[in-house]
Write a protein that holds these residues in place. Sequence first.
Motif, PDB file in Angstrom:
ATOM      1  N   PHE A 112       1.894  10.588  14.631  1.00 31.32           N
ATOM      2  CA  PHE A 112       2.563   9.821  14.759  1.00 31.32           C
ATOM      3  C   PHE A 112       2.132   7.982  14.568  1.00 31.32           C
ATOM      4  O   PHE A 112       2.236   7.796  14.112  1.00 31.32           O
ATOM      5  N   LEU A 113       1.622   7.973  15.965  1.00 25.64           N
ATOM      6  CA  LEU A 113       1.188   6.351  15.979  1.00 25.64           C
ATOM      7  C   LEU A 113      -0.521   5.794  15.340  1.00 25.64           C
ATOM      8  O   LEU A 113      -0.113   5.475  14.826  1.00 25.64           O
ATOM      9  N   ARG A 114      -1.444   7.176  14.452  1.00 23.98           N
ATOM     10  CA  ARG A 114      -2.131   6.711  13.812  1.00 23.98           C
ATOM     11  C   ARG A 114      -1.448   6.638  12.549  1.00 23.98           C
ATOM     12  O   ARG A 114      -2.126   5.470  11.878  1.00 23.98           O
ATOM     13  N   ILE A 115      -0.465   7.221  12.127  1.00 22.64           N
ATOM     14  CA  ILE A 115       0.196   7.109  10.681  1.00 22.64           C
ATOM     15  C   ILE A 115       0.817   5.988  11.026  1.00 22.64           C
ATOM     16  O   ILE A 115       0.124   4.615   9.865  1.00 22.64           O
ATOM     17  N   SER A 116       1.396   4.879  11.781  1.00 20.54           N
ATOM     18  CA  SER A 116       2.414   3.963  11.770  1.00 20.54           C
ATOM     19  C   SER A 116       1.253   2.690  12.223  1.00 20.54           C
ATOM     20  O   SER A 116       1.658   1.674  11.592  1.00 20.54           O
ATOM     21  N   LEU A 117      -0.115   2.929  12.941  1.00 21.28           N
ATOM     22  CA  LEU A 117      -0.670   2.343  12.780  1.00 21.28           C
ATOM     23  C   LEU A 117      -1.348   1.809  11.471  1.00 21.28           C
ATOM     24  O   LEU A 117      -1.996   0.822  11.343  1.00 21.28           O
ATOM     25  N   ARG A 118      -1.835   2.828  10.414  1.00 22.37           N
ATOM     26  CA  ARG A 118      -2.084   2.873   9.263  1.00 22.37           C
ATOM     27  C   ARG A 118      -1.573   1.968   7.701  1.00 22.37           C
ATOM     28  O   ARG A 118      -2.307   1.454   7.290  1.00 22.37           O
ATOM     29  N   LEU A 119      -0.194   2.287   8.385  1.00 24.20           N
ATOM     30  CA  LEU A 119       0.830   0.783   7.541  1.00 24.20           C
ATOM     31  C   LEU A 119       1.616   0.324   7.813  1.00 24.20           C
ATOM     32  O   LEU A 119       1.138  -0.286   6.792  1.00 24.20           O
ATOM     33  N   VAL A 120       1.219  -0.268   9.431  1.00 20.66           N
ATOM     34  CA  VAL A 120       1.665  -1.944   9.420  1.00 20.66           C
ATOM     35  C   VAL A 120      -0.333  -2.278   8.961  1.00 20.66           C
ATOM     36  O   VAL A 120       0.036  -3.421   8.454  1.00 20.66           O
ATOM     37  N   LEU A 121      -1.808  -1.819   9.831  1.00 22.46           N
ATOM     38  CA  LEU A 121      -2.688  -2.813   8.884  1.00 22.46           C
ATOM     39  C   LEU A 121      -2.665  -2.071   7.066  1.00 22.46           C
ATOM     40  O   LEU A 121      -2.596  -3.454   6.367  1.00 22.46           O
ATOM     41  N   ILE A 122      -2.627  -1.906   6.540  1.00 21.80           N
ATOM     42  CA  ILE A 122      -2.389  -1.895   4.919  1.00 21.80           C
ATOM     43  C   ILE A 122      -1.216  -2.572   4.470  1.00 21.80           C
ATOM     44  O   ILE A 122      -1.377  -3.141   3.675  1.00 21.80           O
ATOM     45  N   ILE A 123      -0.085  -3.197   5.449  1.00 21.37           N
ATOM     46  CA  ILE A 123       1.310  -4.096   5.094  1.00 21.37           C
ATOM     47  C   ILE A 123       0.230  -5.415   5.303  1.00 21.37           C
ATOM     48  O   ILE A 123       0.702  -6.114   4.251  1.00 21.37           O
ATOM     49  N   GLN A 124      -0.394  -5.463   6.283  1.00 25.32           N
ATOM     50  CA  GLN A 124      -0.917  -6.710   6.116  1.00 25.32           C
ATOM     51  C   GLN A 124      -2.077  -6.984   4.949  1.00 25.32           C
ATOM     52  O   GLN A 124      -1.847  -7.952   4.732  1.00 25.32           O
ATOM     53  N   LEU A 125      -2.826  -6.355   4.388  1.00 25.54           N
ATOM     54  CA  LEU A 125      -3.966  -6.092   3.997  1.00 25.54           C
ATOM     55  C   LEU A 125      -2.844  -7.158   2.971  1.00 25.54           C
ATOM     56  O   LEU A 125      -3.319  -7.346   1.716  1.00 25.54           O
ATOM     57  N   SER A 126      -1.994  -6.228   1.920  1.00 23.56           N
ATOM     58  CA  SER A 126      -1.331  -7.052   0.754  1.00 23.56           C
ATOM     59  C   SER A 126      -0.297  -7.993   1.251  1.00 23.56           C
ATOM     60  O   SER A 126      -1.048  -7.807   0.014  1.00 23.56           O
TER      61      SER A 126
END
Length: 232
Positions: A112-126
Amino acid sequence: MAVGKREGIFKYKTVKGPLHKVPALVKLLLLLPLSVFFMSLSSVYLTAGIIAACVCAFLCRFTLREQLTDLKPAFFYTVLMYALSVFSRLIDTWNTFPSFSLVFLLTPNPDFLRISLRLVLIIQLSSLLFRTTSQGELREALFALELGFKRFLAKIFFQKKQVKTENRFSGYIALFLCFIPEIFENWTFINTAWKARGGKQGFAKIKTLTFMLISFSMEKAALKAKALEARR
């Protein structure tokens, strides 16, 4: 009460930063490979990537409020998924109640932590893409990408045929990408109006504003479609 001005998600920032000088085509070509690469990282490297993205955003003169505003979708999604994971773990361990640990129940699992961190980073790139690239720059970059791809195919497979300069496919993609910030901007506008009129949180707000968002967005999409048709 007057409706106050609120920061929209992924709204283009006119204050120029380092990424504003990078061609839009380069940013588009880097977005997908970087996203795929970041999806394969561990939680430690994802955290480092998030910190690096924050530093890059500050260098591009994004305020802390703007960065937090862009992360709202990730926050709501993370809270929802966390609540569902806790509920699922509670159902799985219900037979052992009350012997199971409350700490175990509320502690998120590593996936869950890994998925959440992925989501945050992808949104930051966007966010870095949309806030440093205007709609016109995005559209021109997609047009150039489609035209270059057509010329590449024509050179290999259709040497005797002339390459058409029409960019319908990239035009549709450009409309879709450019409409994402507008949807968030529409939501910010109607949400601010709802609060200014004393509206409360709850199901009534979700039901009312969701209908208004869909209606408002469809109306703007229809106006854009008419404008494009008139230009043709």
